[in-house]
Write a protein that holds these residues in place. Structure first.
Motif, PDB file in Angstrom:
ATOM      1  N   PHE A  49      26.531 -17.778  -9.086  1.00 56.65           N
ATOM      2  CA  PHE A  49      26.293 -17.797 -10.524  1.00 56.65           C
ATOM      3  C   PHE A  49      24.938 -17.196 -10.902  1.00 56.65           C
ATOM      4  O   PHE A  49      24.492 -17.361 -12.038  1.00 56.65           O
ATOM      5  N   CYS A  50      24.301 -16.517  -9.947  1.00 58.88           N
ATOM      6  CA  CYS A  50      23.039 -15.833 -10.259  1.00 58.88           C
ATOM      7  C   CYS A  50      23.353 -14.582 -11.077  1.00 58.88           C
ATOM      8  O   CYS A  50      24.120 -13.717 -10.651  1.00 58.88           O
ATOM      9  N   LEU A  51      22.742 -14.462 -12.245  1.00 58.74           N
ATOM     10  CA  LEU A  51      23.060 -13.358 -13.149  1.00 58.74           C
ATOM     11  C   LEU A  51      22.338 -12.070 -12.795  1.00 58.74           C
ATOM     12  O   LEU A  51      22.584 -11.026 -13.408  1.00 58.74           O
ATOM     13  N   ASN A  52      21.450 -12.134 -11.797  1.00 57.64           N
ATOM     14  CA  ASN A  52      20.714 -10.930 -11.397  1.00 57.64           C
ATOM     15  C   ASN A  52      21.035 -10.496  -9.973  1.00 57.64           C
ATOM     16  O   ASN A  52      20.309  -9.686  -9.385  1.00 57.64           O
ATOM     17  N   ARG A  53      22.120 -10.979  -9.424  1.00 57.28           N
ATOM     18  CA  ARG A  53      22.459 -10.641  -8.043  1.00 57.28           C
ATOM     19  C   ARG A  53      22.719  -9.153  -7.812  1.00 57.28           C
ATOM     20  O   ARG A  53      22.537  -8.689  -6.680  1.00 57.28           O
ATOM     21  N   PRO A  54      23.103  -8.354  -8.826  1.00 56.77           N
ATOM     22  CA  PRO A  54      23.248  -6.917  -8.558  1.00 56.77           C
ATOM     23  C   PRO A  54      21.947  -6.258  -8.090  1.00 56.77           C
ATOM     24  O   PRO A  54      21.993  -5.251  -7.383  1.00 56.77           O
ATOM     25  N   ALA A  55      20.805  -6.822  -8.484  1.00 58.77           N
ATOM     26  CA  ALA A  55      19.523  -6.218  -8.117  1.00 58.77           C
ATOM     27  C   ALA A  55      18.934  -6.814  -6.847  1.00 58.77           C
ATOM     28  O   ALA A  55      17.826  -6.462  -6.463  1.00 58.77           O
ATOM     29  N   CYS A  56      19.657  -7.700  -6.198  1.00 61.58           N
ATOM     30  CA  CYS A  56      19.154  -8.398  -5.011  1.00 61.58           C
ATOM     31  C   CYS A  56      19.710  -7.746  -3.745  1.00 61.58           C
ATOM     32  O   CYS A  56      20.903  -7.864  -3.446  1.00 61.58           O
ATOM     33  N   GLN A  57      18.842  -7.100  -2.995  1.00 63.93           N
ATOM     34  CA  GLN A  57      19.274  -6.453  -1.754  1.00 63.93           C
ATOM     35  C   GLN A  57      19.683  -7.474  -0.695  1.00 63.93           C
ATOM     36  O   GLN A  57      20.536  -7.200   0.152  1.00 63.93           O
ATOM     37  N   HIS A  58      19.086  -8.649  -0.759  1.00 66.31           N
ATOM     38  CA  HIS A  58      19.458  -9.704   0.185  1.00 66.31           C
ATOM     39  C   HIS A  58      20.919 -10.121  -0.043  1.00 66.31           C
ATOM     40  O   HIS A  58      21.658 -10.356   0.911  1.00 66.31           O
ATOM     41  N   ASN A 115      23.820   1.456 -14.067  1.00 67.54           N
ATOM     42  CA  ASN A 115      22.686   1.616 -13.166  1.00 67.54           C
ATOM     43  C   ASN A 115      21.752   0.422 -13.314  1.00 67.54           C
ATOM     44  O   ASN A 115      21.600  -0.138 -14.407  1.00 67.54           O
ATOM     45  N   LEU A 116      21.115   0.057 -12.234  1.00 66.37           N
ATOM     46  CA  LEU A 116      20.235  -1.103 -12.258  1.00 66.37           C
ATOM     47  C   LEU A 116      18.939  -0.801 -12.993  1.00 66.37           C
ATOM     48  O   LEU A 116      18.419   0.317 -12.925  1.00 66.37           O
ATOM     49  N   PRO A 117      18.396  -1.787 -13.710  1.00 63.53           N
ATOM     50  CA  PRO A 117      17.114  -1.595 -14.398  1.00 63.53           C
ATOM     51  C   PRO A 117      15.958  -1.578 -13.407  1.00 63.53           C
ATOM     52  O   PRO A 117      16.099  -1.956 -12.238  1.00 63.53           O
ATOM     53  N   GLU A 118      14.807  -1.161 -13.881  1.00 64.72           N
ATOM     54  CA  GLU A 118      13.615  -1.123 -13.045  1.00 64.72           C
ATOM     55  C   GLU A 118      13.114  -2.553 -12.783  1.00 64.72           C
ATOM     56  O   GLU A 118      13.140  -3.407 -13.665  1.00 64.72           O
ATOM     57  N   ILE A 119      12.659  -2.774 -11.570  1.00 66.54           N
ATOM     58  CA  ILE A 119      12.134  -4.086 -11.196  1.00 66.54           C
ATOM     59  C   ILE A 119      10.610  -3.997 -11.106  1.00 66.54           C
ATOM     60  O   ILE A 119      10.065  -3.176 -10.364  1.00 66.54           O
ATOM     61  N   LYS A 120       9.913  -4.819 -11.889  1.00 58.86           N
ATOM     62  CA  LYS A 120       8.450  -4.832 -11.898  1.00 58.86           C
ATOM     63  C   LYS A 120       7.956  -6.225 -11.513  1.00 58.86           C
ATOM     64  O   LYS A 120       8.057  -7.162 -12.294  1.00 58.86           O
ATOM     65  N   TYR A 121       7.444  -6.327 -10.306  1.00 60.78           N
ATOM     66  CA  TYR A 121       6.941  -7.611  -9.832  1.00 60.78           C
ATOM     67  C   TYR A 121       5.531  -7.861 -10.366  1.00 60.78           C
ATOM     68  O   TYR A 121       4.651  -6.999 -10.233  1.00 60.78           O
ATOM     69  N   GLU A 122       5.331  -9.003 -10.956  1.00 57.76           N
ATOM     70  CA  GLU A 122       4.022  -9.394 -11.467  1.00 57.76           C
ATOM     71  C   GLU A 122       3.765 -10.853 -11.127  1.00 57.76           C
ATOM     72  O   GLU A 122       4.705 -11.647 -10.996  1.00 57.76           O
ATOM     73  N   ILE A 131      21.078  -9.315 -15.856  1.00 61.52           N
ATOM     74  CA  ILE A 131      21.836  -8.091 -15.603  1.00 61.52           C
ATOM     75  C   ILE A 131      23.321  -8.312 -15.893  1.00 61.52           C
ATOM     76  O   ILE A 131      23.978  -7.464 -16.496  1.00 61.52           O
ATOM     77  N   LEU A 132      23.839  -9.450 -15.474  1.00 56.04           N
ATOM     78  CA  LEU A 132      25.240  -9.783 -15.728  1.00 56.04           C
ATOM     79  C   LEU A 132      25.347 -10.636 -16.988  1.00 56.04           C
ATOM     80  O   LEU A 132      24.398 -11.339 -17.362  1.00 56.04           O
ATOM     81  N   PRO A 133      26.492 -10.595 -17.667  1.00 48.58           N
ATOM     82  CA  PRO A 133      26.643 -11.370 -18.906  1.00 48.58           C
ATOM     83  C   PRO A 133      26.610 -12.872 -18.644  1.00 48.58           C
ATOM     84  O   PRO A 133      27.152 -13.345 -17.645  1.00 48.58           O
ATOM     85  N   ILE A 134      25.962 -13.590 -19.536  1.00 46.73           N
ATOM     86  CA  ILE A 134      25.918 -15.036 -19.397  1.00 46.73           C
ATOM     87  C   ILE A 134      27.214 -15.633 -19.938  1.00 46.73           C
ATOM     88  O   ILE A 134      27.934 -15.013 -20.724  1.00 46.73           O
ATOM     89  N   SER A 135      27.494 -16.842 -19.514  1.00 48.81           N
ATOM     90  CA  SER A 135      28.699 -17.542 -19.970  1.00 48.81           C
ATOM     91  C   SER A 135      28.555 -17.958 -21.429  1.00 48.81           C
ATOM     92  O   SER A 135      27.452 -18.228 -21.908  1.00 48.81           O
ATOM     93  N   ILE A 136      29.669 -18.030 -22.110  1.00 50.47           N
ATOM     94  CA  ILE A 136      29.654 -18.495 -23.495  1.00 50.47           C
ATOM     95  C   ILE A 136      29.126 -19.926 -23.574  1.00 50.47           C
ATOM     96  O   ILE A 136      28.570 -20.343 -24.595  1.00 50.47           O
ATOM     97  N   HIS A 137      29.249 -20.667 -22.484  1.00 43.36           N
ATOM     98  CA  HIS A 137      28.770 -22.052 -22.479  1.00 43.36           C
ATOM     99  C   HIS A 137      27.247 -22.134 -22.520  1.00 43.36           C
ATOM    100  O   HIS A 137      26.698 -23.161 -22.921  1.00 43.36           O
TER     101      HIS A 137
END
Length: 358
Positions: A263-272, A4-11, A42-48
């Motif tokens: 390669f955006c690691l937060n694309r699961p939370a992006c409705q666009h 499940n996606l985490p909560e998004i808090k815009y500041e 949200i997604l795992p980063i590369s080992i690099h």
């Protein structure tokens, strides 16, 4: 399992870093979303990414003089490896632990770092000819843009600023006549120009030269003028204003594309991004409704999805996924970081694959 996606808090964002500015040119929302998620991917980063962090820390210690011979080199290698391994475990990327055993060509990386130390010792400038500062924090007078400069060499009548890069500094381009040539990456040039402007605003001293330095101690000079650098700094401040206006109005500027999103690691939370996937954007992610789950005698699990491109199968999930998939029949999900298989509409999962419910 299905996540499940985490909560998004815009500041509001109070400060930009030079690296943030170059990232923002591609997509404002990518940066805003990262901040809203507490800079946790949200997604795992590369080992690099861990490799780059580790190598950068060793270069920093060499520049500061903490590493000066083989003994100190070995001590700091072990110390920074321990720090990185702890970070890997905190991030939940257990398949990368320990880094030295899971990073391909780790031995070659150590050789490159050791050579960097040797070259620095061989070319060491007498201490009475100049002053050297590493990881120096510099910020604009209004504190709205700031960052750490890797290395500053200040001589009586000459100042150099250097930024270390552990990856490729140049990229291959093509001119109007179709001839290929190498050019320093534009993002790296602009980052360094911003560091030059920040150094000037922070110290009232103008740098004379800007350099990028790779692991092989190759120096790439970035041409600049202080007027251009200060204009770039003004653009960064304007971009910060634009970002905070978007956050305040909740009307975000998002530019879904393969280049911006793959390669955006937060694309699961992006409705666009989700909308772009449904409208035909092709990346290494598959979105659809779970239609069937199959477990084989060897324990492997295959997931079947009904998608816009037809029925899709994603193979090679571990047996631990079976119950989670089975309980999610008919639910809409997006499977991130899959690899193409030999057959049409057939894909393979990996240790980088994650599944989020829509």
């Amino acid at each position: 399992m299905i996540l499940n996606l985490p909560e998004i808090k815009y500041e509001p964002v109070s400060r930009l870093f030079p690296s943030s500015y170059t990232a923002l040119k591609g997509c404002h929302y990518k940066f805003i979303l990262s901040k809203a998620l507490g800079s946790k991917s949200i997604l795992p980063i590369s080992i690099h990414s861990y490799k780059g962090t580790f190598a950068h820390k060793i270069l920093e210690h060499i520049s500061r003089g903490n590493i000066f011979d083989e003994e100190s080199f070995s001590i700091f290698i072990e110390r920074e490896l321990a720090v990185i391994d702890e970070q890997i475990l905190r991030d939940g990327n257990h398949n990368y632990y320990p880094l030295r055993k899971n990073l391909k060509n780790f031995g070659l990386l150590k050789i490159s770092l050791r050579k960097f130390l040797k070259d620095r010792n061989d070319q060491k400038v007498p201490v009475n000819t100049g002053k050297f500062f590493s990881e120096m924090w510099c910020e604009s007078k209004d504190k709205r843009v700031g960052g750490k400069i890797d290395l500053i060499a200040e001589y009586p009548a000459y100042i150099e600023i250097a930024d270390f890069k552990t990856g490729a500094i140049t990229e291959e381009l093509m001119d109007d006549e179709g001839e290929k040539y190498e050019e320093i990456k534009v993002d790296y040039q602009e980052q360094l120009q911003l560091y030059g402007a920040l150094f000037f605003e922070h110290t009232d001293k103008k740098p004379d030269a800007l350099f990028l330095i790779d692991l092989h101690k190759n120096k790439f000079e970035v041409n600049f003028s202080m007027d251009e650098s200060l204009k770039l700094l003004s653009k960064a401040k304007q971009m910060l204003d634009n970002i905070n206006e978007e956050i305040s109005s909740k009307e975000f500027v998002a530019l879904p594309s393969v280049e911006n999103c793959k390669f955006c690691l937060n694309r699961p939370a992006c409705q666009h991004y989700q909308s772009a996937l449904l409208n035909g954007l092709v990346t290494n992610d598959i979105t659809g409704k779970i239609s069937k789950v199959q477990k084989f005698l060897n324990g492997n699990v295959s997931l079947f999805l009904e998608t816009q491109i037809g029925n899709v199968i994603i193979k090679n999930f571990d047996t631990s996924f079976f119950d989670s998939f089975q309980n999610a029949i008919s639910k809409k999900v997006t499977v991130y970081n899959v690899r193409s298989d030999r057959m049409d509409n057939s894909f393979l999962s990996s240790n980088m694959t994650r599944i989020y419910e829509q």
